[in-house]
Structure formats: C-alpha cells, structure tokens
Design an enzyme around this catalytic site. Sequence first.
Site, PDB file in Angstrom:
ATOM      1  N   LYS A  22       0.809  -1.333  -0.145  1.00 28.85           N
ATOM      2  CA  LYS A  22       0.070  -0.097  -0.145  1.00 28.85           C
ATOM      3  C   LYS A  22       0.857   1.302  -0.229  1.00 28.85           C
ATOM      4  O   LYS A  22       0.475   2.346  -0.656  1.00 28.85           O
ATOM      5  CB  LYS A  22      -1.019   0.137   1.128  1.00 28.85           C
ATOM      6  N   ASN A  23       1.899   1.153   0.716  1.00 26.53           N
ATOM      7  CA  ASN A  23       2.763   2.409   0.924  1.00 26.53           C
ATOM      8  C   ASN A  23       3.636   2.757  -0.530  1.00 26.53           C
ATOM      9  O   ASN A  23       4.251   3.637  -0.601  1.00 26.53           O
ATOM     10  CB  ASN A  23       3.601   2.292   2.223  1.00 26.53           C
ATOM     11  N   CYS A 120      -4.277   7.393  10.431  1.00 26.41           N
ATOM     12  CA  CYS A 120      -4.015   6.976  11.753  1.00 26.41           C
ATOM     13  C   CYS A 120      -3.589   8.046  12.826  1.00 26.41           C
ATOM     14  O   CYS A 120      -2.658   8.791  12.603  1.00 26.41           O
ATOM     15  CB  CYS A 120      -3.153   5.721  11.968  1.00 26.41           C
ATOM     16  N   ARG A 125       2.894  13.732  11.886  1.00 27.67           N
ATOM     17  CA  ARG A 125       3.598  13.534  10.586  1.00 27.67           C
ATOM     18  C   ARG A 125       3.695  14.941  10.046  1.00 27.67           C
ATOM     19  O   ARG A 125       2.928  15.228   8.956  1.00 27.67           O
ATOM     20  CB  ARG A 125       3.070  12.610   9.746  1.00 27.67           C
ATOM     21  N   ASP A 128       5.021  20.283   7.272  1.00 30.21           N
ATOM     22  CA  ASP A 128       6.032  21.394   7.091  1.00 30.21           C
ATOM     23  C   ASP A 128       7.154  21.249   6.451  1.00 30.21           C
ATOM     24  O   ASP A 128       7.567  22.111   5.643  1.00 30.21           O
ATOM     25  CB  ASP A 128       6.375  22.112   8.396  1.00 30.21           C
ATOM     26  N   LEU A 129       7.667  20.051   6.264  1.00 30.79           N
ATOM     27  CA  LEU A 129       8.888  19.545   5.529  1.00 30.79           C
ATOM     28  C   LEU A 129       8.487  19.564   4.015  1.00 30.79           C
ATOM     29  O   LEU A 129       9.262  20.030   3.122  1.00 30.79           O
ATOM     30  CB  LEU A 129       9.372  18.387   5.794  1.00 30.79           C
ATOM     31  N   ASP A 310       6.251   0.549  11.691  1.00 29.28           N
ATOM     32  CA  ASP A 310       5.024  -0.575  11.526  1.00 29.28           C
ATOM     33  C   ASP A 310       4.934  -1.691  11.859  1.00 29.28           C
ATOM     34  O   ASP A 310       4.110  -2.403  11.495  1.00 29.28           O
ATOM     35  CB  ASP A 310       4.749  -0.265   9.939  1.00 29.28           C
ATOM     36  N   ILE A 332      10.011   6.820  16.380  1.00 28.59           N
ATOM     37  CA  ILE A 332       9.533   7.702  15.111  1.00 28.59           C
ATOM     38  C   ILE A 332       8.067   8.367  15.479  1.00 28.59           C
ATOM     39  O   ILE A 332       8.303   9.498  15.140  1.00 28.59           O
ATOM     40  CB  ILE A 332       9.188   6.308  14.221  1.00 28.59           C
ATOM     41  N   ARG A 402      -7.792  -0.639   5.942  1.00 31.51           N
ATOM     42  CA  ARG A 402      -6.710   0.299   5.286  1.00 31.51           C
ATOM     43  C   ARG A 402      -5.546  -0.233   4.568  1.00 31.51           C
ATOM     44  O   ARG A 402      -5.427   0.327   3.422  1.00 31.51           O
ATOM     45  CB  ARG A 402      -6.714   1.315   6.239  1.00 31.51           C
TER      46      ARG A 402
END
Length: 428
Positions: A22-23, A120, A125, A128-129, A310, A332, A402
Amino acid sequence: MDKFVVRGGNPLLGTIKVSGAKNSALPCMAAAILTEDEVILENIPQVRDIETERKLLASMGAEVELGYGRAQHRTRIRCAVLSDPVAKYEIVKTMRASSLVLGPLVARTGIARVAMPGGCAIGGRPIDLHIKGLEAMGATITQEHGYLEARTDRLKGAHIVFDKITVTGTEDLLMAATLAEGETVFENCAREPEVTDLAALLTAMGAKIEGAGTGTIHVQGVSKLHGARHRINPDRIEAGTFLIAGAITGGDLNVDCCEPKHLGAVISKLEQCGVKLDVGTDNIRVRSGDAAGLKASDISTEEYPGFPTDMQAQFMALATQAEGTTTVTENIFENRFMHVQELIRMGANITVAGRTATVRGKTPLQSAAVMCSDLRASASLVLAALVADGETILDRVYHLDRGYEHFEEKLRGVGAQIRRMGDVFGKK
C-alpha cells in the site's frame, strides 16, 4: 461497523501470499498526475486506502480504472485533464497519504489545493517539510480553512536538506522535482523500499533520478513525462506481520511472494527471539514448531534499514509470549502505544514510560472485547487473539482494512479461526 471474532489456539500451517505494498502503491498512483499519458500499475493491493486514492484522483478529473481478479490487481490511470486540482477534505480525511498529491499537482498544473491529511492517530507527521521544500523550489504556499494552497509558474531546482528523515516528504518532493527546471539535490532522504519503488516508476516515465535508496538524491528536471507500466513491490509490513503470526502460534508457515531483502531488520530480530526461518529468494518459511521456545529481545524503531515502526505493535504481541523482559523503544511516532491498554486487557504485562514500553513474558493471554485504534495496532491485536484462550472480539477493524488485503481470509486459509461480522445493529 465490522468486527473480527477470533478463537485462539491453532498453529498456522501452509502458505500465505503477500500482496502489493500500500505504501508503494499510493505514491505511485499520485505520480500518474505528472503526465497526460496512461500509467499502468500492477500488484495493487485491494485495500481501503487505494479506493480512497482512486476517488481522490477521479475527483480531480482523472480516469482511473481499478481491476482485480483476472486483471491481477491492476490499475490504469490517465490524467489527461486535471479540471479540479483539489484534494477535498471529505475524500482524504481518513488517509495520511493525501499530502502526496501536493508536489505532483503543483509541478504539473502550477496550482494545488490539498486538505490537511488525516489517517491513523499515531502522532505528528508534520507537513511543514513538504511546504519548506516546495517553497525552496519557488512555490508560494498559503494555508486557510484547513487547506494548503501552492502556486507557481514553474518549480525551480534547489538544494534541499530535510530537517528530519521523512518518507512522504521525500516522495512528494521527489515527484515535484521531476518537472522542475534544473537540478534538485535532496539530502537526508528516506531510504525505504517504497521510495526506491516510486523512483523506479518515475524513471520509467522519463525522469532523471540518481541515488534513490540512499541519503542523497539528485534529480535533473525534464519538461515532460510520459506513461509507463510498473509493478508494485511486495508489502514488507504485511510479510513481517505474517512471519510473526507463524511464530507466535508455533506454526509452520510459508510467507510467499515477498522480498526478503526488505525485511533484514525484522528477520534478524525474529532469529534473536529464537524463531527458525528459512529465507528464500521470494519467500520466508517460519518453522517455529513450539512457540514456547520464544525468548525476549529488545527492539528500537528506526528509519529504514532499521526496525520499522510499522512492525512495533506486532512485535509487542510476540513479546508477550517470549520468556523474559522485552524493552520496546518507539523513536518515530510519539503516540504509538495505543495498543498497549488493549493487550493488557487480554492479560499482557506491559508498562509504559514515555517512548519505552516494557513487556514481561511469557504471559498467558485471555479473550476479551478490544478496540482497534490504528492500522498496525489492529494487526497486533489479531496476533494476540490467535494465541488467547477463548474468543476475542475486535471492534473497529476498518482501521485494518485500510492496509491489509483480505486479512482474515488469508489467515483463515492457513488454519486461523477468524471471521468477520457486522455490528449488533446489523450495519456493515
């Protein structure tokens, strides 16, 4: 609202196949925005986030065809005309990956309006980056009413050093840089396989990229990209979840259609826990035989190639069945221990102090009614339920839908006692 009912006690035996990542699929679908031509993606997982991305692209004017079954999980995307370059809140509110369309939209059309992302609730996360990078490339960014708006005549190449490693930030700006004027150099980039997968697609579309998969990426912008066909990587997190499922149940499970090279940290840690693994070219066999042989081993989540955040929740479920004390440090995300209280409800002995959880095993788990709080927490609760005494009911499994394709069906195919049911009011 669907629930899972899981009765523990069965070792998992047989072969289970891993779906596409998915990612990887989500940024690759977003990359189709960069060209007027057709982009064909294969090995697309049938999960809720993919359907959300389809709706998002279609709402902008793209033609998106999702095929499953005989079409081998293929999607065809053609963004010939982007009549409405807006990522609407009502579509993206459940998906963090909505920010991935910001860069390609502004690079292709010169304007983008993107709702602040959802997904989630596991911690910040920050987008701004993404914003700093696009501003460095000449875009003007404004924010109002929950939307970001980016405008530019054409993006310019720039030297961008990420303040912290960001997967979606690297992916978003990498896509934007492919159509920017001149060279863009990114430093402190994410090195995840999903970034490399996206770069492979972009290169097939005509982008000039060097260094994907390392900390520094060079992109020479081009004026136009063309269509391409690309196969999505196997899902390393799904594969890791099934490896733990085989280990925690004392099973003999062949995890097929995976990429072992992407699972180095997970494989190493499982072996330290006493799990017997046979690693092939595209499969890994778990030969636990007896889950009683599991032993504690500490983990600390890190950016790739370190132990993935994850996989933290799933490993914690395994740690409840390992002899000794396991320390789990989450580096993280600051809010990724929401599964702990649910595991405690099932009899786990876990304490949390800041970013560190201490798991004391081996602890017999018992069935309970538990609540799924996010995607990976849901998976950890299923893993715990597979070894719990009695019948566990998991609520809010839409989180799991998801990111895992036909999760309960795959587990049931290798011996798990798991079924899906609608809620007591009959809603699905």
